[in-house]
Design an enzyme around this catalytic site. Structure first.
Site, short mmCIF file in Angstrom:
data_model
loop_
_atom_site.label_atom_id
_atom_site.label_comp_id
_atom_site.label_asym_id
_atom_site.label_seq_id
_atom_site.Cartn_x
_atom_site.Cartn_y
_atom_site.Cartn_z
N THR A 86 0.87 -1.18 0.00
CA THR A 86 0.00 0.00 0.00
C THR A 86 0.91 1.24 0.00
O THR A 86 1.05 1.92 1.02
CB THR A 86 -0.93 0.02 1.23
OG1 THR A 86 -0.14 -0.17 2.42
CG2 THR A 86 -1.97 -1.08 1.14
N ASN A 225 17.24 13.59 17.22
CA ASN A 225 18.16 14.35 16.37
C ASN A 225 18.14 15.85 16.70
O ASN A 225 19.18 16.51 16.73
CB ASN A 225 17.83 14.14 14.90
CG ASN A 225 18.26 12.78 14.39
OD1 ASN A 225 19.11 12.13 14.99
ND2 ASN A 225 17.67 12.34 13.29
N PHE A 262 -6.66 16.45 27.00
CA PHE A 262 -6.65 17.89 26.76
C PHE A 262 -5.21 18.37 26.67
O PHE A 262 -4.26 17.61 26.81
CB PHE A 262 -7.43 18.59 27.88
CG PHE A 262 -7.76 20.03 27.58
CD1 PHE A 262 -8.05 20.45 26.29
CD2 PHE A 262 -7.78 20.97 28.59
CE1 PHE A 262 -8.35 21.77 26.02
CE2 PHE A 262 -8.09 22.29 28.33
CZ PHE A 262 -8.38 22.70 27.05
N CYS A 268 6.13 24.33 34.09
CA CYS A 268 7.40 23.78 33.57
C CYS A 268 7.38 23.52 32.07
O CYS A 268 8.23 24.03 31.33
CB CYS A 268 7.73 22.48 34.30
SG CYS A 268 8.05 22.69 36.06
N LYS A 271 7.19 26.62 29.45
CA LYS A 271 8.33 27.55 29.49
C LYS A 271 9.62 26.90 29.02
O LYS A 271 10.44 27.53 28.36
CB LYS A 271 8.50 28.15 30.89
CG LYS A 271 9.19 27.28 31.91
CD LYS A 271 9.42 28.02 33.22
CE LYS A 271 10.17 27.15 34.22
NZ LYS A 271 11.54 26.83 33.76
#
Length: 437
Positions: A86, A225, A262, A268, A271
């Site tokens: 596919t 990476n 959600f 933490c 930012k």
């Protein structure tokens, strides 16, 4: 069982050889006469360590053969396992034309017979293709409904090149997508000699799992990476960074944070992601993946606002304001941002969160809410009943609701942001079941 494996490329060839080794009578089918001839001579048409020896042994035992004649293979088979390619279409979508042709041919072959058959799609296909395309094609070609003597289901593979035989023998699990126990049992019997977890779910979830796994693998490579790029620019060894990160199996390499719901928030995550993205921008580094994390989070927030707007209601009640239950930390809480959005769009919003008291907010937490929701005190309800009396629609944002009584009296619409943005209305959230270990 007698099994027809259709498509003897990489996946089909490995699957056919392993099923034959495990005692099944297997016949491979392919339109490429060269592949068929190779298998019948005990040669592999694809390169995979250990495969040629396995093929040769199985052909010599008489349990494995190949043909270009689909009809002769299908007649008398218990299972038709489809492993055709596919590939990507020009627009990036999946080209499933070969899959469609095979299913239609199987239906035509079965037409006018009384043969029972389980059609198992091992090819990678998008959710909905089996249900909305392949099943109707099969039924039309047979001239009867699917689900009586002929069943169709899917069985995604998780084979990696160069380790395919080991992956077949020691998979993370055997996954079957089936809408009935009969088809699921037949497929599980194919793998009865494998001592791994066996999972049966519905066909849409099963198809989505295959795409999710591959997307996650690609995400991990890209993320590692980019972290390596950022680490190097900051004078750190990116490989050592990721080696130590991966040692944390409680949060980093675990089920933590892997439950769709959600948007994220708190003091933490936003930012720190923002700081990495800003450093990359300042240094001229292309880290598109890390840069996209916050916009992706904001998009999920926008989907929540759209869901509220689609109700047509104006009086909205929000249950849970802090970024997670059990705290009064409102800094970059997605619920605060949602509340700010709804107020800006003219909704009459009231909020209930027993952990939040305006008078006890201090420091950066108080400063943040004063900027975002300066009139929070007027929005907060003292009790669940006060919120219920106000609201046409209740938005549940955190597990705060699990600690409260009285919400069973609410007769309006409830939007649970922990699931309503990510779970289809037609799906059973408990559809995944462990069948065996």
């Amino acid at each position: 069982m007698r099994i027809t494996v259709i498509g003897i490329g990489y996946v089909g060839c490995v699957t056919a050889a392993c099923l034959s080794r495990d005692g099944h009578q297997v016949i491979g089918v392919d339109v490429d006469a060269g592949k068929v001839d190779a298998i019948n001579r005990g040669l592999t048409p694809v390169f995979e360590p250990g495969l040629e020896e396995l093929l040769k042994t199985q052909v010599e035992t008489g349990r494995l053969s190949a043909t270009t004649d689909l009809a002769s293979a299908i007649i008398g088979s218990d299972v038709a396992l489809i492993a055709v390619g596919t590939p990507s279409a020009d627009d990036g979508s999946t080209n499933d034309q070969a899959l469609r042709r095979v299913v239609q041919q199987i239906g035509t072959i079965l037409s006018g017979t009384d043969q029972s058959l389980v059609v198992v799609v091992r090819s990678t296909l998008m959710p909905g293709v089996l249900e909305d395309v392949l099943t109707p094609l099969l039924a039309e070609a047979m001239g009867e409904r699917v689900g009586d003597r002929v069943l169709i289901c899917n069985n995604p593979e998780f084979l990696r090149e160069t380790t395919a035989i080991a992956d077949y023998d020691q998979p993370p699990y055997v996954l079957v997508g089936a809408d009935g126990d009969r088809a699921a049992k037949v497929v599980l019997d194919l793998y009865s000699k494998l001592s791994c977890e066996k999972i049966v779910t519905n066909t849409r979830v099963s198809a989505m799992i295959k795409y999710t796994c591959n997307a996650f693998h690609a995400l991990k490579v890209g993320f590692a990476n980019e972290i390596g790029t950022l680490a190097k620019s900051l004078g750190a060894d990116g490989r050592e960074v990721m080696e130590i990160v991966c040692k944390d199996t409680q949060l980093n390499i675990s089920t933590a944070y892997m439950r769709p719901g959600f948007a994220f928030g708190g003091s933490c995550l936003p930012k720190d992601v923002r700081a990495l993205a800003r450093h990359a921008q300042r240094e001229g580094l292309k880290t598109d993946l890390i840069r996209s994390i916050l916009p992706s989070n904001n998009s999920h927030l926008e989907r929540a606002a759209h869901l509220v707007r689609s109700t047509g209601a104006r009086r909205i009640g929000l249950v849970g304001l802090s970024f997670k239950a059990g705290t009064d930390d409102l800094r970059e809480s997605p619920q605060v941002l949602l509340a700010e959005t709804l107020l800006g769009q003219g909704f009459e919003l009231r909020i209930f969160d027993p952990d939040v008291r305006v008078t006890s907010l201090i420091g950066a937490n108080r400063h943040y809410i004063d900027e975002r929701l300066p009139h929070l005190a007027k929005l907060l309800c003292e009790s669940p009943s006060e919120l219920i009396e106000h609201s046409e629609v209740l938005i549940v944002a955190t597990s705060v609701v699990d600690r409260l009584d009285g919400f069973d009296r609410f007769t309006g619409r409830i939007i649970d942001l922990r699931r309503d943005l990510v779970v289809a209305e037609t799906c059973d959230s408990d559809s995944v079941q462990e069948v065996a270990r």
